[in-house]
Design an enzyme around this catalytic site. Structure first.
Site, PDB file in Angstrom:
ATOM      1  N   ASP A   1      51.557  -7.510  12.056  1.00 36.27           N
ATOM      2  CA  ASP A   1      52.594  -6.597  11.306  1.00 36.27           C
ATOM      3  C   ASP A   1      52.850  -7.109   9.875  1.00 36.27           C
ATOM      4  OD1 ASP A   1      54.729  -4.668  11.097  1.00 36.27           O
ATOM      5  OD2 ASP A   1      56.248  -6.204  11.729  1.00 36.27           O
TER       6      ASP A   1
ATOM      7  N   PHE B   1      70.717   5.350  13.004  1.00 40.59           N
ATOM      8  CA  PHE B   1      69.245   5.070  12.415  1.00 40.59           C
ATOM      9  C   PHE B   1      68.452   5.213  13.859  1.00 40.59           C
ATOM     10  CE2 PHE B   1      65.163   3.138  11.609  1.00 40.59           C
ATOM     11  CZ  PHE B   1      64.813   3.744  10.550  1.00 40.59           C
TER      12      PHE B   1
ATOM     13  N   GLY C   1      54.216   0.127   9.815  1.00 45.90           N
ATOM     14  CA  GLY C   1      54.647   1.515   9.879  1.00 45.90           C
ATOM     15  C   GLY C   1      55.123   1.892   8.143  1.00 45.90           C
TER      16      GLY C   1
ATOM     17  N   ASP D   1      57.270  -9.323  14.679  1.00 45.84           N
ATOM     18  CA  ASP D   1      58.505 -10.169  14.734  1.00 45.84           C
ATOM     19  C   ASP D   1      59.311  -9.196  15.464  1.00 45.84           C
ATOM     20  OD1 ASP D   1      60.229  -9.495  11.753  1.00 45.84           O
ATOM     21  OD2 ASP D   1      58.560  -8.536  12.587  1.00 45.84           O
TER      22      ASP D   1
END
Length: 1451
Positions: free
Chosen positions: A433, A767, A916, A1053
């Protein structure tokens, strides 16, 4: 009157049929169809009755179907321990095999040894494992007992009061009263809070590791209670979803006696294991208990996987089984041939009672089974036990490595999977990531754009460049004086001291604990480096404002003060709205530094600031009329934009640095909403304005200096749920838009001139990863307007903006200009590697909001399709937005990331980044962390069409194959390479990178293009997958692991990385700022990405090398020893007899030769850690399985046969034609075999410690001691032969010593010669490294430096121009390598885009000293311009470096 269960069920069914459950105040078309088809399936929902007098009967009938609150994590009970543990151990095929041999030996026809003795090896192995499992289960039992006997207060209907109960006695439906700092015993629905606003705060550190506080809201309708909660008056029935492990989702409703339903969600659920904070008393009803709680459903414990070595070892066990079958078959045939040569039956054959002898076939079959029993130890039963002990030792050493300990958070590495340590040394692909893994996840506000005007924040950039985190309090205090108060005249040192005298501390029980390690307690001033508040480090908190934007904010404040209207009123309104959105549109909690921390529910008292609320109201009304309800600013010209980036440092106003201190914010860990009198004066003196007296008749210093005279000084800090929110709130505060307090109903913001604005919060849309945005609906205190403030990802917000075509001509032009400017700034932010967020607003009419609120209430009360309905309501609200601006937040790289990635790449590991984030952001970070090099050719594929994607993959593959490195598969035998007809393997090119986005990945997976994608990826040394969803991440990992059959490692993470971590062979979680979800799903947990370097290159190499050599050694040892018995069969008529006493045979494997290989597997170091870190290429030996593979295993077996021949026939020739008995002949053979096997182990050992010497010498002494004692006391132990006094006689015979000396030398001589020749003629890198370790440190460092320099000088394969001539758009200065942009743009658009980028690059040069902040993906090689680098053309070089490569392939 209590309702029966039957009547209640009937009523629910009737209500569902009639649809009367919906309390409808206004028709909403979207829900009408849903309401008609709504039906309840009672098997899908949990029904909870309260445990009080009114509903006691119903509670008693229903509660018995739910589990109790006691937990049991043990695997066994006292009664089930023995049978269950034995049953589990016999799941191993090896144990079943030995059990079969034990049973077989009980048959007289095939009996070889005494029946009881045969059971001993299996019994010892089972007993050792049973003891280990019992100790582990006992620890779990004690832990469970401590948890179950913990105390809490639950309501007792007989006592009509709350009484103490053990956790295990709490039941579903009980009312539980919780106090501050108390751990929650079960999953509880919150019904009452002592907080006047119905808020309860949780700390979820025990659940997910997050130290920031979470808000929980009392169920609607219960938050306005003015009296304490009385459980007897609670008559509602609760219907909610069945237990599940989703921590972030919970839905249900509460049915009141009048059939009205009140919906609730995750915001009202208190999870087991969390801790109550900042709330004196909270009362709730228990929903889930025990193993049905979400925390327990997520607690899967350590993960067990099969390592690569174990899988290979199982195949070799089958080989040994085949070898055993061949030996037994030879024995059976030999026995038949032997007996067939006798003219009559030999005298030792005994007929049955009828005088019949066994047939030859049956006798051969019996002999086959007898040989199986005799040669059973060919299968190494002790190997499995030894491997478990070795892996426990390896885990212990890894866990206690000080280099893998993070002192900052007081966390060592956590080894959650105990049986795959050796896989760390064989990793070929790493999937990582980006945010929080490669970066710190510390969000630092860097730039912003408001109304199309870009503000570079150069002073803030300079502060970040020079900022250093200091550990000591004295250094921190010095930095605070230097940075935070550069121009303030400290006239009141006592006051300043008082500000810093109250540190922010949690109470002792608030500190999260991990693996027995406690977070360090903050002592002294509250600027301690060990902050207990999430996202509040100095680097995150301090923001130095931009001068121009600061002037605009102050002008807005001055206009409010003077009620003066300016031509820039539109710009002023947009600036105010922008900063109000930053301060309001979040879930940040303002808390105090008391014990426990107290939230700020009301703003601090203030004296009159010289401005009235009425005057502000008048100005806002005038601004509203001027703007017609819209906020737009004049656009900034290109020259202004260039000036914002190119402002020289010498021209910067020296007082700008001080502008960060408008609220006396210093570098303290907890901010102060404090006096700004001296600060305001300092700014007024530092930033004079000539027209300040002309505007409204008041100077800026007078306006802002008078603000702070009446402030009280409460210490408070911001508790944010994410680092992005904290960064934006601190940025708003830097411009004096200070968040002062927040409640569920209101939020208070202090404006620059000191006025407090309290907004009514009408609704908050949190969110989520689907919407990628959050919104808050507030009512303005003066204009009474209902305003929606929204922030979110630019890819989402830009599509939700109001269409400029629907506005008037003038307004439409402004909208288009603002949108275009903002989008351009967003693109540059992304290329710089900044995380971007767009800020927007919308004004609602009263009628529209009332309709939407009814719509929302019905969605919240829904039980079926609740999530979809809530999503629809949010989408209805968040449309036709007005763009206010955007922010650029920097997520800084972790320390050591570039070095770690460079070392891992040098080790032959291919690294993929799955993120992302935006593509430009990810590519820029990839360049920063050395994942992509400046001279790399980067292929970027973005498409949404299958045919286009396939064409692009084919085109790219064709080009890279022309210049790829293809190596034929070779076999090596004694250092000589042998060619193979197997397909050639692809070696990744060192200068090719690949970038794809999430849309392209969808096309690849849906269009069956995985093979072509993998074929292309094999040629690339790095791959970036951007805008990837969690599902796509796991699919990519599974695709590479299964199709390429490589060892994979995933590291992340956050919760969105869990699926990726679980899909890989080895999963590593980082215990960072996003909680512990990734850690709980991982095999290993580290706190920094840089720890991966030593974990793989050192511990991974050691673990693989040790275990691989140990496994081969066990196979060698057993084959060598069993072969001795096999050779003896040729001299005993294949009768199944042995020349070695059976007790000697058992103890040989269990004790005499067991400890040295175990110690070797734990402590051996073939190469030192320093050399392994200095030469990462040594890691390739594990990747290629050079130690344990088919060839090394075969050579070990052949060597074992050779040594067994020597160990048998040398004593045979020595004692030939003598009159010694069988055991006298077998004892020298057994002894020389022991010496040979131990000396063989000694040749393999590279590290010798006192433990090694003790075990080696101790094994020999133990053998002689046991043999002497056993032979002295055992007279008739093994009839008809007797081992009595055998060893004593041998020790007095000189020939015994001669045999013991000559035989091991002859047996080990070939291995020693091969080792010597291999190190002389063709030394492997490992051997060279071992030779380097023997040199002095200075000489070794010099040799390593030369080694690395030779590797760097070796020219790598570089690609020729990858672009076809007809598609090449070359420029004189931009030669290969290039960055390919593979997309669906036309040639003209590509050229036009390139020209725009060149123009923009030239206008965005050098925004901060010493760094090139806005660098696109493709950069020219520095070597192309080195010869032209002079002081005159530095600017040209800088501009050129910003230019993206214009080479492209378009379709």
């Amino acid at each position: 009157m209590a309702l029966s269960v039957d009547s209640a069920l009937y009523r629910w069914q009737r209500l569902a049929d009639e649809g009367s459950a919906w309390t409808q105040s206004e028709s909403t078309p979207l829900l009408s169809s849903v309401r008609k088809r709504l039906r309840y399936n009672l098997n899908k929902w949990r029904i909870v009755f309260p445990n009080n007098r009114r509903l006691q009967q119903d509670w008693e009938k229903v509660s018995r179907f739910y589990s109790g609150n006691g937990i049991r994590t043990t695997k066994y009970t006292l009664l089930s321990f023995f049978p269950q543990n034995v049953f589990e151990q016999f799941h191993r095929l090896a144990n079943l095999y030995f059990l079969f041999l034990v049973i077989l030996n009980w048959f007289p026809q095939v009996e070889v040894f005494q029946r009881e003795i045969t059971m001993l090896p299996l019994g010892v192995v089972l007993l050792v494992i049973m003891i280990k499992d019992g100790i582990e289960d006992c620890k779990r039992y004690r832990f469970d007992k401590a948890i179950n006997t913990s105390k809490t207060k639950a309501y007792d209907k007989k006592e009509q009061d709350y009484v103490e109960k053990c956790w295990k006695d709490v039941r579903v439906g009980d009312f539980v009263q919780l106090q501050c700092n108390e751990i929650i015993p079960a999953d509880i629905l919150l019904l009452y809070s002592s907080d006047q606003n119905g808020i309860c705060h949780l700390e979820t550190a025990n659940l997910d590791g997050e130290t920031n506080l979470k808000q929980r809201q009392v169920v609607k309708g219960f938050s306005t209670q003015n009296t304490p909660f009385d459980p007897e008056f609670f008559q509602n029935i609760i219907v909610c979803e069945n237990p599940n492990n989703d921590l972030n989702k919970f839905k249900g409703y509460m049915e009141q006696p009048d059939h009205k339903r009140i919906g609730f969600g995750n915001e009202s659920l208190l999870l087991r294991g969390c801790t109550i904070r900042n709330t004196e008393i909270a009362v709730g009803i228990v929903i889930y208990t025990g193993h049905e709680t979400k925390a327990m459903l997520n607690n899967s414990g350590p993960r067990y996987k099969r390592s690569k070595i174990e899988r290979r070892m199982n195949m070799d066990v089958f080989f040994c089984v085949g070898l055993l079958f061949i030996m037994c078959l030879i024995g059976a045939l030999g026995h038949g041939i032997w007996t067939g040569n006798f003219p009559e039956h030999p005298p030792y054959e005994i007929p049955d009672v009828n005088g019949n002898y066994l047939s030859s076939a049956l006798a051969g079959f019996y002999m086959f089974l007898t040989m199986i029993i005799l040669l059973q130890i060919l299968i190494p039963i002790s190997l499995y036990v030894s491997i478990e002990f070795v892996k426990l030792g390896q885990v212990f050493l890894i866990h206690n490595d000080i280099d893998l300990y993070d002192e900052e958070v007081d966390l060592p590495i956590q080894c959650r999977a105990l049986n795959i340590t050796e896989d760390l040394g064989q990793i070929q692909y790493i999937f990582s990531d980006k945010t929080g893994t490669l970066t710190e996840n510390k969000m630092v506000f860097r730039r912003c754009t408001v109304g199309g005007n870009e503000f570079s924040h150069q002073e803030n950039a300079k502060r970040l460049e020079t900022h250093k985190e200091l550990d000591s309090d004295d250094e921190d205090w010095t930095r605070q004086q230097h940075f935070a108060l550069p121009v303030i005249k400290i006239e009141k040192p006592a006051t300043l001291k008082q500000k810093n005298s109250n540190p922010l501390r949690r109470c002792q029980s608030a500190r999260a604990r991990f693996q027995g390690h406690a977070r360090k307690k903050s002592l002294g001033r509250c600027d301690s480096s060990q902050s207990q508040v999430a996202f509040s480090s100095t680097i995150e908190k301090d923001v130095t404002p931009d001068n121009r934007l600061l002037m605009k904010a102050r002008e807005a404040a001055l206009q409010i003060e003077s009620l003066t209207s300016f031509p820039s009123a539109e710009d002023t309104s947009m600036v105010i709205d922008f900063f109000l959105a930053l301060a309001i549109c979040n879930t940040v909690v303002v808390s105090t530094a008391t014990e426990p921390r107290q939230r700020v529910l009301a703003p601090p008292l203030m004296k009159p600031s010289g401005i009235s609320r009425d005057r502000i109201h008048q100005l806002l009304q005038r601004l509203k009329l001027a703007n017609l309800g819209q906020s737009f600013s004049s656009t900034q010209s290109s020259s202004d934009l260039q000036a914002s980036f190119n402002t020289k440092n010498s021209k910067e106003n020296p007082g700008a640095t001080d502008s960060a201190d408008k609220d006396a914010i210093s570098t303290r860990t907890c901010s102060n909403s404090t006096d700004v009198s001296c600060d305001g004066e300092g700014r007024a003196n530092a930033i004079p304005r000539k027209d300040s007296t002309e505007i409204g008749g008041a100077a800026l210093d007078e306006v802002f200096g008078s603000v702070s005279q009446g402030h009280l000084q409460p210490d408070f800090c911001y508790e944010a749920e994410s680092p992005d929110e904290a960064a934006l709130v601190h940025a708003a505060r830097a411009y004096s838009f200070t968040l002062m307090s927040r409640t569920p109903e209101q939020v208070t913001v202090r404006l620059p001139q000191g006025t407090l604005l309290t907004f009514d919060i009408l609704c908050t849309l949190g969110f989520d990863s689907v919407r990628k945005r959050m919104s808050v609906v507030v009512r303005h205190p003066f204009t009474n307007e209902i305003i929606v403030f929204t922030k979110g990802a630019d890819s989402v917000i830009m599509d939700l903006l109001e269409d400029p075509a629907k506005a008037n001509v003038h307004l439409g032009k402004k909208l288009r200009r603002i949108h275009a400017k903002t989008q351009k700034h967003l693109d540059w932010y992304a290329r710089y590697g900044l995380r971007t967020l767009c800020i927007a607003k919308k004004v609602l009419s009263e009628d529209d909001f009332r309709k939407w609120a009814n719509f929302r209430r019905e969605a919240e009360a829904a039980i079926d399709n609740r999530d979809e309905l809530l999503m629809d309501t949010a989408q209805h609200l968040e449309t036709k937005l007005t763009l206010l601006g955007a922010t650029g937040i920097e997520d800084r790289l972790q320390d050591g990331v570039p070095d770690t990635i460079a070392a891992l790449r040098e080790a032959g590991i291919q690294i993929w980044v799955l993120t992302g984030d935006k593509q430009e952001t990810a590519v820029n970070i990839a360049h920063s962390c050395k994942l992509l090099d400046q001279k790399d050719t980067v292929f970027t594929i973005n498409t949404e069409n299958k045919e286009t994607c396939e064409s692009l993959l084919d085109l790219t593959l064709e080009e890279v194959r022309k210049n790829s490195n293809v190596e034929g598969t070779k076999w090596k035998c004694f250092g000589f390479g042998l060619s193979s007809s197997l397909p050639a393997s692809v070696v990744p090119s060192p200068d090719i990178g690949l970038v794809v986005d999430g849309r392209t990945l969808n096309i690849i997976f849906q269009g069956k293009l995985e093979k072509k994608f993998l074929e292309l990826a094999k040629y690339c040394h790095s791959v970036l997958c951007c805008r990837a969803t969690p599902l796509q991440k796991s699919m990519v990992v599974k695709l590479v692991r299964r199709q390429l059959r490589v060892m994979t490692l995933s590291i992340g993470d956050g919760a969105n990385d869990v699926s990726m971590i679980q899909a890989a062979d080895v999963g590593i979680g980082i215990s960072g700022q996003e909680g512990m979800q990734a850690v709980m799903a991982s095999d290993f947990a580290i706190s920094r990405f840089k720890h991966l370097k030593k974990l793989l290159l050192v511990h991974g190499h050691w673990c693989y090398s040790r275990l691989a050599k140990m496994v081969i050694y066990f196979f060698y040892k057993n084959v060598s020893y069993v072969s001795l018995l096999f050779w003896y069969q040729f001299f005993c008529g294949f009768s199944g007899a042995t020349m070695i006493d059976y007790w000697q045979m058992i103890f040989f494997n269990l004790f005499f030769t067991s400890m040295p290989p175990i110690l070797f597997g734990i402590l051996d170091k073939d190469v030192s850690a320093e050399t392994l870190l200095s030469l990462p290429e040594l890691y390739k030996s594990g990747q290629n399985s050079e130690i344990y593979k088919r060839s090394t295993f075969s050579l070990a077996v052949l060597d074992a046969f050779y040594q067994s021949v020597i160990c048998f026939f040398v004593p045979y020739l020595m004692y030939k034609d003598s009159d010694i008995d069988v055991f006298t002949f077998g004892t020298p053979i057994n002894t020389v075999s022991l010496f040979t096997i131990l000396l063989h182990q000694a040749l393999e050992m590279k590290t010798w410690t006192c433990f090694h010497w003790i075990t080696m010498i101790g094994s020999v002494l133990l053998y002689f001691l046991f043999s002497a004692v056993y032979n002295a006391v055992c007279v008739v132990c093994n009839e008809p032969t007797s081992p009595y006094w055998i060893m004593e006689d041998q020790l007095s015979d000189p020939s015994f010593y001669l045999v013991c000396f000559i035989t091991p030398v002859i047996a080990l001589l070939p291995r020693y010669l091969i080792l010597a020749l291999r190190g002389t003629f063709k030394a492997s890198p490992i051997l060279k490294a071992q030779q380097l370790d023997k040199l002095p440190k200075e000489q070794r460092d010099l040799k390593i430096q030369r080694w690395r320099s030779r590797k760097q000088v070796t020219p790598g394969t570089s690609m020729a121009s990858p672009v076809p001539s007809e598609d090449r758009l070359s420029t004189p200065e931009m030669n290969p390598p290039r960055d390919w942009r593979l997309n669906e743009e036309s040639n003209s658009s590509t050229r036009r885009g390139a020209e725009e980028e060149r123009t923009a690059a030239n206008s965005l040069a050098k925004p901060c000293p010493g760094r090139d902040p806005l660098v696109p993906v493709g950069r020219a090689s520095p070597g192309l311009f080195t010869s032209q680098l002079t002081s005159e053309n530095t600017e040209e070089l800088n501009n050129g470096s910003h230019r993206r490569s214009v080479s492209a392939v378009t379709l």
